[in-house]
Design a protein around this motif. Structure first.
Motif, PDB file in Angstrom:
ATOM      1  N   GLU A 130       1.204  -1.593  -0.408  1.00 27.89           N
ATOM      2  CA  GLU A 130      -0.113  -0.185  -0.076  1.00 27.89           C
ATOM      3  C   GLU A 130       1.009   1.289  -0.010  1.00 27.89           C
ATOM      4  O   GLU A 130       0.368   2.366  -0.442  1.00 27.89           O
ATOM      5  N   ASN A 131       2.188   1.334   0.357  1.00 24.14           N
ATOM      6  CA  ASN A 131       2.818   2.742   0.466  1.00 24.14           C
ATOM      7  C   ASN A 131       3.560   2.618  -0.609  1.00 24.14           C
ATOM      8  O   ASN A 131       3.622   3.417  -0.892  1.00 24.14           O
ATOM      9  N   TYR A 132       3.989   1.822  -1.594  1.00 23.82           N
ATOM     10  CA  TYR A 132       4.567   2.651  -2.613  1.00 23.82           C
ATOM     11  C   TYR A 132       3.100   2.067  -3.483  1.00 23.82           C
ATOM     12  O   TYR A 132       4.094   2.737  -4.596  1.00 23.82           O
ATOM     13  N   SER A 133       2.534   1.798  -3.672  1.00 20.18           N
ATOM     14  CA  SER A 133       1.154   1.277  -4.415  1.00 20.18           C
ATOM     15  C   SER A 133       0.777   2.982  -5.612  1.00 20.18           C
ATOM     16  O   SER A 133       0.093   2.646  -6.158  1.00 20.18           O
ATOM     17  N   GLY A 134       0.389   4.251  -4.459  1.00 18.75           N
ATOM     18  CA  GLY A 134       0.150   5.250  -5.302  1.00 18.75           C
ATOM     19  C   GLY A 134      -1.366   5.425  -5.397  1.00 18.75           C
ATOM     20  O   GLY A 134      -2.106   5.931  -6.109  1.00 18.75           O
ATOM     21  N   ASN A 135      -2.133   4.719  -4.018  1.00 19.12           N
ATOM     22  CA  ASN A 135      -3.230   4.545  -4.393  1.00 19.12           C
ATOM     23  C   ASN A 135      -4.098   5.870  -3.988  1.00 19.12           C
ATOM     24  O   ASN A 135      -3.336   6.534  -2.830  1.00 19.12           O
ATOM     25  N   ARG A 136      -5.206   6.435  -4.473  1.00 22.11           N
ATOM     26  CA  ARG A 136      -5.575   7.706  -3.946  1.00 22.11           C
ATOM     27  C   ARG A 136      -5.809   7.275  -1.875  1.00 22.11           C
ATOM     28  O   ARG A 136      -6.066   8.770  -1.476  1.00 22.11           O
ATOM     29  N   HIS A 137      -5.947   6.194  -1.835  1.00 22.04           N
ATOM     30  CA  HIS A 137      -6.152   6.722  -0.249  1.00 22.04           C
ATOM     31  C   HIS A 137      -5.680   5.483   0.504  1.00 22.04           C
ATOM     32  O   HIS A 137      -5.820   4.685   1.563  1.00 22.04           O
ATOM     33  N   CYS A 138      -4.608   5.722  -0.513  1.00 26.36           N
ATOM     34  CA  CYS A 138      -3.118   5.274   0.876  1.00 26.36           C
ATOM     35  C   CYS A 138      -2.715   5.114   2.070  1.00 26.36           C
ATOM     36  O   CYS A 138      -2.592   4.215   2.625  1.00 26.36           O
ATOM     37  N   ARG A 139      -2.764   6.845   2.365  1.00 24.46           N
ATOM     38  CA  ARG A 139      -2.174   6.952   3.423  1.00 24.46           C
ATOM     39  C   ARG A 139      -3.806   6.811   4.630  1.00 24.46           C
ATOM     40  O   ARG A 139      -3.666   6.519   5.604  1.00 24.46           O
ATOM     41  N   GLU A 140      -5.023   6.981   4.026  1.00 22.90           N
ATOM     42  CA  GLU A 140      -6.255   6.361   4.601  1.00 22.90           C
ATOM     43  C   GLU A 140      -6.020   4.757   5.020  1.00 22.90           C
ATOM     44  O   GLU A 140      -6.225   5.169   6.243  1.00 22.90           O
ATOM     45  N   SER A 141      -5.548   3.933   3.786  1.00 19.70           N
ATOM     46  CA  SER A 141      -5.263   2.393   4.109  1.00 19.70           C
ATOM     47  C   SER A 141      -4.560   1.714   5.335  1.00 19.70           C
ATOM     48  O   SER A 141      -4.627   1.311   6.119  1.00 19.70           O
ATOM     49  N   LEU A 142      -3.212   2.787   5.008  1.00 18.08           N
ATOM     50  CA  LEU A 142      -1.831   2.769   5.877  1.00 18.08           C
ATOM     51  C   LEU A 142      -2.729   2.838   7.731  1.00 18.08           C
ATOM     52  O   LEU A 142      -2.352   2.144   8.532  1.00 18.08           O
TER      53      LEU A 142
END
Length: 164
Positions: free
Chosen positions: A116-128
């Motif tokens: 998730e940290n390296y995914s660049g997903n839009r909600h990466c920070r929230e997911s982490l």
């Protein structure tokens, strides 16, 4: 929680040694996958494979492999005040290795957090942040569900004793 750095399944040879007498300045979670020796409370502590340790920023860090290789998952992070209160309220041992009966789930969570940290997903920070909170609860369960899991072997003057 601010994620400073994270890694999954890192392997080191038998000469690997971490010696940070003044800590590293942030929190460090290690998921220990191979036997190692840690210094905790001034004593050498034998950490079994499938253990974890949560270092606070100022805590001295000293550890090395007990075998020819050392493998761990790791996460450097900075929790906010609410997350620090949560960690402390859940009685997660700090600065000492603890055996984790649920180790595979902990390692799987860290593996996902690396992705998730390296995914660049839009909600990466929230997911982490959500994963981190769940990880904290699972660390607590590793200790509270099996009270004997908090025991580690301490080597003092050639003798072995059980410590908590």
């Amino acid at each position: 929680m601010t994620l400073d750095a994270i890694g999954y399944n890192h392997r080191h040879d038998g000469s690997f040694l971490v010696d940070r007498p003044d800590g590293i300045g942030d929190w460090l979670l290690l998921l220990i996958k191979s036997p190692a020796i840690f210094r905790a409370g001034g004593e050498n502590v034998h950490a079994l494979a499938e253990s974890f340790i949560v270092y606070t920023p100022e805590a001295p860090e000293y550890y090395y492999p007990e075998t020819e290789t050392y493998t761990d998952d790791w996460m450097h992070f900075t929790p906010d005040d609410d997350e620090i209160r949560l960690i402390r309220s859940l009685n997660i041992p700090l600065n000492t290795p603890v055996y984790a009966y649920n180790f595979r789930s902990l390692s799987s969570m860290l593996k996902y957090m690396v992705y998730e940290n390296y995914s660049g997903n839009r909600h990466c920070r929230e997911s982490l942040n959500n994963c981190f909170e769940m990880l904290v609860y699972k660390l607590s369960e590793a200790v509270s569900c099996h009270p004997d899991s908090a025991k580690a072997e301490v080597f003092m003057d050639g003798a072995v004793s059980s410590a908590q």
